[in-house]
Design an enzyme around this catalytic site. Structure first.
Site, PDB file in Angstrom:
ATOM      1  N   ASP A  43       2.841  -0.420  13.315  1.00 16.48           N
ATOM      2  CA  ASP A  43       2.297  -1.578  13.522  1.00 16.48           C
ATOM      3  C   ASP A  43       2.437  -2.326  14.708  1.00 16.48           C
ATOM      4  OD1 ASP A  43       4.928  -2.334  13.567  1.00 16.48           O
ATOM      5  OD2 ASP A  43       5.346  -3.553  11.939  1.00 16.48           O
ATOM      6  N   SER A  44       2.693  -1.323  15.734  1.00 14.67           N
ATOM      7  CA  SER A  44       2.482  -1.700  17.314  1.00 14.67           C
ATOM      8  C   SER A  44       0.846  -1.920  17.424  1.00 14.67           C
ATOM      9  CB  SER A  44       3.128  -0.671  18.164  1.00 14.67           C
ATOM     10  OG  SER A  44       2.784   0.623  17.712  1.00 14.67           O
ATOM     11  N   ASP A  82       3.617   2.672   8.969  1.00 11.40           N
ATOM     12  CA  ASP A  82       4.576   1.391   8.833  1.00 11.40           C
ATOM     13  C   ASP A  82       4.144   0.585   7.777  1.00 11.40           C
ATOM     14  OD1 ASP A  82       6.678   1.439  10.845  1.00 11.40           O
ATOM     15  OD2 ASP A  82       5.292   0.734  12.256  1.00 11.40           O
ATOM     16  N   LYS A 110       7.486   4.119   6.851  1.00  9.01           N
ATOM     17  CA  LYS A 110       8.513   3.751   7.541  1.00  9.01           C
ATOM     18  C   LYS A 110       8.612   2.124   7.462  1.00  9.01           C
ATOM     19  CE  LYS A 110       8.335   3.089  12.453  1.00  9.01           C
ATOM     20  NZ  LYS A 110       8.786   1.765  12.727  1.00  9.01           N
ATOM     21  N   GLU A 112      11.695  -1.131   8.275  1.00  5.75           N
ATOM     22  CA  GLU A 112      12.526  -1.827   9.145  1.00  5.75           C
ATOM     23  C   GLU A 112      13.604  -2.427   8.488  1.00  5.75           C
ATOM     24  OE1 GLU A 112      10.711  -4.013  12.338  1.00  5.75           O
ATOM     25  OE2 GLU A 112       9.348  -2.529  12.815  1.00  5.75           O
ATOM     26  N   GLU A 179      15.851   2.336  17.620  1.00  4.14           N
ATOM     27  CA  GLU A 179      14.851   1.681  18.945  1.00  4.14           C
ATOM     28  C   GLU A 179      15.941   0.892  19.856  1.00  4.14           C
ATOM     29  OE1 GLU A 179      11.086  -0.001  18.204  1.00  4.14           O
ATOM     30  OE2 GLU A 179      11.252  -0.954  20.050  1.00  4.14           O
TER      31      GLU A 179
HETATM   32  O1  KIV Z   1       5.191   0.421  15.593  1.00  9.86           O
HETATM   33  C1  KIV Z   1       5.514   1.044  16.305  1.00  9.86           C
HETATM   34  O2  KIV Z   1       4.828   1.594  17.301  1.00  9.86           O
HETATM   35  C2  KIV Z   1       6.971   1.516  16.306  1.00  9.86           C
HETATM   36  C3  KIV Z   1       7.564   2.337  17.404  1.00  9.86           C
HETATM   37  C4  KIV Z   1       7.870   1.617  18.531  1.00  9.86           C
HETATM   38  C5  KIV Z   1       8.694   3.305  16.886  1.00  9.86           C
HETATM   39  O3  KIV Z   1       7.745   1.096  15.387  1.00  9.86           O
END
Ligand code: KIV
Length: 266
Positions: A43-44, A82, A110, A112, A179
């Site tokens: 989600d980056s 994510d 994924k 969090e 992280e």
């Molecule tokens: O969203 C993302 O890119 C991440 C990485 C930094 C692990 O969660």
């Protein structure tokens, strides 16, 4: 093709593996060529693709769109996607949203958090959906942390992180991401759990490494995070090509020359 079994075998043998974020077809193809072991549709993308200043505005539809674009164009990597901010607060919405991402081509979802995710992790595992739990600096909680800060530095927070990691693995998590945590803590977590652990800003002793693709290609505005290395302008990338940068990243992680001491937190 990389599977969870491949990664478990790598962990048993002590073979390091790679992960890069990816959001589109062309880069997915290039990562296929470089045999990057795992890909994260992170989600980056809210920051590096959409121009937001956090990951919070990203929707499930955004994640499904980018996951499908990547999955169509990469056959080698295990694909992680994510679940975005507030899309897994209740079990029914988490299940429906995970289904969307798995149907778009993800192999692993994924999420969090910590031990509060145990019910979700075991529900998804029973429904044929492996999870990767992201601990430490979890960017969806930036407003709780009051910024992007290294986590697990006090004894209490390190103990909590270790017990969260054990709890989610006991509940059935297939992978962990750590992280921005001190390297010693990351080493302890990696030793304590049977599943592969992927680190970013977590030192050299995790089983795998992940970087945001734009960061490792030197596409960073403002402060470059400590854990980032620019593989595009690295002199060992003699062609100065993106293909060369991906191949050099793969080689550096596997041979243990990345990350180095200067990339980690104490
Ligand atoms: O969203 C993302 O890119 C991440 C990485 C930094 C692990 O969660």
């Amino acid at each position: 093709m990389t599977t969870l079994s491949t990664l478990k075998k790598f962990k048993r043998e002590g073979t390091k593996f790679t992960c890069l974020t990816c959001y589109d077809a062309m880069f997915a193809r290039m990562m296929d060529k470089a045999k990057i072991d795992t890909i994260l549709i992170g989600d980056s993308l809210g920051m590096v693709v959409q121009g937001h200043d956090s990951t919070l505005p990203v929707s499930v539809a955004d994640m499904a769109y980018h996951t499908a674009n990547v999955a169509r164009s990469n056959k080698h990597a295990l694909i992680l996607a994510d679940l975005p901010f507030m899309s897994y607060v209740t079990l029914p919405e988490a299940i429906a949203n995970s289904r969307q991402l798995m149907q778009a081509g993800a192999h692993v979802i994924k999420i969090e958090g910590g031990s509060e995710l145990c019910d979700l992790v075991s529900t998804l595992a029973q429904a044929g959906t492996p999870t990767c739990v992201h601990l430490g600096l979890t960017p969806q909680s930036v407003n709780v942390f009051g910024g992007y800060k290294v986590q697990g530095r006090s004894d209490d927070s390190a103990d909590k992180l270790l017990s969260d990691a054990k709890a989610v693995v006991a509940a059935g998590a297939a992978l962990l991401v750590l992280e921005c945590v001190p390297a010693e803590l990351a080493k302890a977590v990696t030793k304590a759990v049977a599943v592969p652990v992927i680190g970013i800003g977590a030192g050299a002793d995790t089983d795998g490494q992940v970087l945001v693709m734009h960061d490792m290609l030197g596409m960073v505005y403002g402060r470059v995070p400590r854990f980032v290395h620019d593989f595009l302008t690295d002199e060992r990338n003699t062609e100065h090509s993106i293909d060369g940068a991906f191949a050099l990243y793969q080689q550096s992680v596997v041979e243990g020359s990345f990350p180095m001491q200067q990339h980690q937190f104490d």
